[in-house]
Enzyme design. Structure first.
Site, PDB file in Angstrom:
ATOM      1  N   ASP A 177       0.301  43.930  24.809  1.00  0.00           N
ATOM      2  CA  ASP A 177      -0.607  43.764  25.949  1.00  0.00           C
ATOM      3  C   ASP A 177      -0.316  42.424  26.614  1.00  0.00           C
ATOM      4  O   ASP A 177      -0.093  41.416  25.942  1.00  0.00           O
ATOM      5  CB  ASP A 177      -2.063  43.820  25.483  1.00  0.00           C
ATOM      6  CG  ASP A 177      -3.027  44.017  26.647  1.00  0.00           C
ATOM      7  OD1 ASP A 177      -3.626  45.102  26.738  1.00  0.00           O
ATOM      8  OD2 ASP A 177      -3.167  43.086  27.480  1.00  0.00           O
ATOM      9  N   ILE A 178      -0.332  42.409  27.935  1.00  0.00           N
ATOM     10  CA  ILE A 178       0.015  41.199  28.683  1.00  0.00           C
ATOM     11  C   ILE A 178      -1.078  40.128  28.567  1.00  0.00           C
ATOM     12  O   ILE A 178      -0.802  38.944  28.754  1.00  0.00           O
ATOM     13  CB  ILE A 178       0.299  41.562  30.166  1.00  0.00           C
ATOM     14  CG1 ILE A 178       1.198  40.535  30.824  1.00  0.00           C
ATOM     15  CG2 ILE A 178      -0.989  41.791  30.945  1.00  0.00           C
ATOM     16  CD1 ILE A 178       1.770  40.987  32.160  1.00  0.00           C
TER      17      ILE A 178
ATOM     18  N   ASN B 233     -10.142  53.071  25.621  1.00  0.00           N
ATOM     19  CA  ASN B 233     -11.141  53.009  26.688  1.00  0.00           C
ATOM     20  C   ASN B 233     -10.952  54.220  27.595  1.00  0.00           C
ATOM     21  O   ASN B 233      -9.818  54.539  27.975  1.00  0.00           O
ATOM     22  CB  ASN B 233     -10.984  51.710  27.483  1.00  0.00           C
ATOM     23  CG  ASN B 233     -11.303  50.477  26.651  1.00  0.00           C
ATOM     24  OD1 ASN B 233     -12.139  50.539  25.755  1.00  0.00           O
ATOM     25  ND2 ASN B 233     -10.637  49.377  26.932  1.00  0.00           N
TER      26      ASN B 233
ATOM     27  N   GLU C 152      -9.291  50.641  32.790  1.00  0.00           N
ATOM     28  CA  GLU C 152      -8.772  50.056  34.030  1.00  0.00           C
ATOM     29  C   GLU C 152      -7.447  50.673  34.439  1.00  0.00           C
ATOM     30  O   GLU C 152      -7.195  50.849  35.629  1.00  0.00           O
ATOM     31  CB  GLU C 152      -8.646  48.537  33.869  1.00  0.00           C
ATOM     32  CG  GLU C 152     -10.025  47.891  33.845  1.00  0.00           C
ATOM     33  CD  GLU C 152      -9.971  46.390  33.639  1.00  0.00           C
ATOM     34  OE1 GLU C 152      -8.853  45.825  33.592  1.00  0.00           O
ATOM     35  OE2 GLU C 152     -11.055  45.802  33.508  1.00  0.00           O
TER      36      GLU C 152
ATOM     37  N   HIS D  71      -3.975  55.003  26.978  1.00  0.00           N
ATOM     38  CA  HIS D  71      -3.380  53.965  26.130  1.00  0.00           C
ATOM     39  C   HIS D  71      -4.337  53.642  24.999  1.00  0.00           C
ATOM     40  O   HIS D  71      -5.544  53.534  25.194  1.00  0.00           O
ATOM     41  CB  HIS D  71      -3.058  52.697  26.930  1.00  0.00           C
ATOM     42  CG  HIS D  71      -4.192  52.182  27.757  1.00  0.00           C
ATOM     43  ND1 HIS D  71      -4.542  52.744  28.965  1.00  0.00           N
ATOM     44  CD2 HIS D  71      -5.073  51.174  27.535  1.00  0.00           C
ATOM     45  CE1 HIS D  71      -5.575  52.092  29.469  1.00  0.00           C
ATOM     46  NE2 HIS D  71      -5.938  51.145  28.623  1.00  0.00           N
TER      47      HIS D  71
ATOM     48  N   HIS E 214      -5.337  50.764  22.387  1.00  0.00           N
ATOM     49  CA  HIS E 214      -5.196  49.350  22.031  1.00  0.00           C
ATOM     50  C   HIS E 214      -5.152  49.256  20.505  1.00  0.00           C
ATOM     51  O   HIS E 214      -6.038  49.779  19.828  1.00  0.00           O
ATOM     52  CB  HIS E 214      -6.410  48.540  22.501  1.00  0.00           C
ATOM     53  CG  HIS E 214      -6.595  48.468  23.989  1.00  0.00           C
ATOM     54  ND1 HIS E 214      -6.219  47.371  24.724  1.00  0.00           N
ATOM     55  CD2 HIS E 214      -7.128  49.340  24.862  1.00  0.00           C
ATOM     56  CE1 HIS E 214      -6.525  47.572  26.003  1.00  0.00           C
ATOM     57  NE2 HIS E 214      -7.078  48.769  26.115  1.00  0.00           N
TER      58      HIS E 214
HETATM   59  P1  AMP Z   1      -8.058  49.153  29.761  1.00  0.00           P
HETATM   60  O1  AMP Z   1      -9.276  48.383  30.159  1.00  0.00           O
HETATM   61  O2  AMP Z   1      -8.237  49.817  28.428  1.00  0.00           O
HETATM   62  O3  AMP Z   1      -7.595  50.099  30.844  1.00  0.00           O
HETATM   63  O4  AMP Z   1      -6.935  48.062  29.512  1.00  0.00           O
HETATM   64  C1  AMP Z   1      -5.730  47.976  30.201  1.00  0.00           C
HETATM   65  C2  AMP Z   1      -4.898  46.956  29.486  1.00  0.00           C
HETATM   66  O5  AMP Z   1      -3.615  46.933  30.052  1.00  0.00           O
HETATM   67  C3  AMP Z   1      -5.442  45.524  29.563  1.00  0.00           C
HETATM   68  O6  AMP Z   1      -5.675  45.036  28.245  1.00  0.00           O
HETATM   69  C4  AMP Z   1      -4.335  44.754  30.275  1.00  0.00           C
HETATM   70  O7  AMP Z   1      -4.180  43.443  29.786  1.00  0.00           O
HETATM   71  C5  AMP Z   1      -3.121  45.615  30.001  1.00  0.00           C
HETATM   72  N1  AMP Z   1      -2.061  45.492  30.990  1.00  0.00           N
HETATM   73  C6  AMP Z   1      -2.165  45.630  32.331  1.00  0.00           C
HETATM   74  N2  AMP Z   1      -0.964  45.468  32.916  1.00  0.00           N
HETATM   75  C7  AMP Z   1      -0.067  45.256  31.907  1.00  0.00           C
HETATM   76  C8  AMP Z   1       1.331  45.017  31.865  1.00  0.00           C
HETATM   77  N3  AMP Z   1       2.092  44.968  32.985  1.00  0.00           N
HETATM   78  N4  AMP Z   1       1.922  44.820  30.672  1.00  0.00           N
HETATM   79  C9  AMP Z   1       1.174  44.845  29.528  1.00  0.00           C
HETATM   80  N5  AMP Z   1      -0.158  45.079  29.507  1.00  0.00           N
HETATM   81  C10 AMP Z   1      -0.771  45.271  30.681  1.00  0.00           C
END
Ligand code: AMP
Ligand code: ZN
Length: 120
Positions: A32-33, A88, A96, A101, A103
């Site tokens: 995760d970024i 989520n 988001e 995905h 986590h």
């Molecule tokens: P969610 O709220 O479960 O949709 O979380 C989306 C996740 O994607 C967040 O934890 C972000 O930090 C992660 N994320 C978004 N863009 C990237 C990216 N380019 N590379 C890695 N993780 C990302």
């Protein structure tokens, strides 16, 4: 198979860089970024599936693979004493990125306060 506007589809295709930790025929895993735990990986289907609220029987294999590989991936990154697997889902679930995905959250110490709570 893929959504040209989806950031995670772009990551699978290498159009956006990521710190990949694993890839096979069905799934892709990367860091995760914005990590919220010492170990914070994302495991995704390579094919576009928008949300756990939109899955079908035909998604069972890839969803199973995401879970069956989670423990090995967590251990490989140093989370060798357990982890949380969080998916989520939808607006209420605060999803988001609209590509399924999971986590993987782990670390050397028990996780607790570092995880966001509703309303936080
Ligand atoms: P969610 O709220 O479960 O949709 O979380 C989306 C996740 O994607 C967040 O934890 C972000 O930090 C992660 N994320 C978004 N863009 C990237 C990216 N380019 N590379 C890695 N993780 C990302
Ligand atoms: Zn996608």
């Amino acid at each position: 198979m893929h959504d040209p506007n989806c950031i995670f589809c772009k990551i699978v295709r290498g159009e956006i860089p990521s710190r990949k930790v694993y890839e096979d025929d069905l799934i892709f895993a990367f860091h995760d970024i914005s990590p919220i735990a010492p170990v914070h990986l994302l495991v995704i289907p390579k094919a576009h599936v928008s949300s756990l609220a939109e899955t079908r029987d035909s998604d069972a294999a890839v969803l199973g693979r995401m879970m069956s590989e989670a423990g090995r991936l967590a251990r490989e990154q140093g989370a060798d004493d357990g982890f949380r697997l969080i998916v989520n889902t939808g607006r209420v679930g605060r999803q988001e990125v609209m590509h399924v995905h999971a986590h993987i959250l782990g670390g050397p110490e028990p996780l607790g306060a570092m995880l966001p709570r509703p309303g936080a």
